[in-house]
Design a protein around this motif. Sequence first.
Motif, short mmCIF file in Angstrom:
data_model
loop_
_atom_site.label_atom_id
_atom_site.label_comp_id
_atom_site.label_asym_id
_atom_site.label_seq_id
_atom_site.Cartn_x
_atom_site.Cartn_y
_atom_site.Cartn_z
N ARG A 184 -10.63 29.30 -8.51
CA ARG A 184 -12.09 29.41 -8.44
C ARG A 184 -12.70 28.19 -7.74
N GLU A 185 -12.17 27.02 -8.07
CA GLU A 185 -12.71 25.80 -7.48
C GLU A 185 -12.50 25.76 -5.98
N SER A 186 -11.34 26.24 -5.53
CA SER A 186 -11.09 26.22 -4.09
C SER A 186 -11.91 27.30 -3.38
N TRP A 187 -12.13 28.44 -4.01
CA TRP A 187 -13.04 29.43 -3.42
C TRP A 187 -14.41 28.81 -3.23
N GLU A 188 -14.88 28.14 -4.27
CA GLU A 188 -16.19 27.54 -4.23
C GLU A 188 -16.29 26.50 -3.11
#
Length: 250
Positions: A184-188
């Motif tokens: 999720r953090e890397s998508w963000e």
Amino acid sequence: MSKSRIYQGDVPYQQGQNTKIVGLRILENVDRILNKNGYGHCPKFLRQWLTAEAICAWVIGEFDDDPNLARETDFKKWWAAIQPDAVLSQSTPKAICSSAANLTKFITKSLNKEVGIDCHYVSGFARDFDTGSVPDNSNHSWVCFDFDGGIQVPADTVSHGDPKATRRKWKGKHLGSVVLTLTRESWEAFLSYHWGVVTCEDGKWEKFPVDKKDAFSNLNKSEWANLQLPLPSYLQLLNKCHSSPFGLPR
């Protein structure tokens, strides 16, 4: 780009090979690694994902930056230079974001029959990773992979670098926050720093600057430019307004 070997079974660059030959050599290594580790009959999605990772790794590992092409102002010369045959004809492999993205796209498309994966060229805007400033004009290109089940995941093989706010061990993967993001953090991080639309499909090229809904979240450019950084403002917005990025469950 880095010359580091970041994928097992690296395929050395050979001048003059076409995208199909390069793709098959990469796929051969992927299948060899799968068989070696007991995954001869692996799920379709896993084979697709590893193939996409291997293609990105090959482009990142084999191509250096091309400062001359980056300064090219003649559109016809630039257009001819980013075509796969021109890129693969070089004695010393070099690329910029547009030529690397176009090459990644066509290598992937050449394996559609064997792997069932598709890839699209995306052009648009990339923020400065350290300051978050937004460029006035389109300044970057990357790709979006289409996997089994309609899952879409982007990959930026000529990234401006990992943002300081998210610089960490991305499961040990080189440029893991911008190449086939897994968390999720890397998508963000990716979505906050990249805004673009799928272009150059079926021989049609969008006029610049692009100004419509982006390929991943249905935000227009002005909405994206007004996002407040640092993170996590983007995922909060997606949670309120849109479905999960890339069709993956939250």
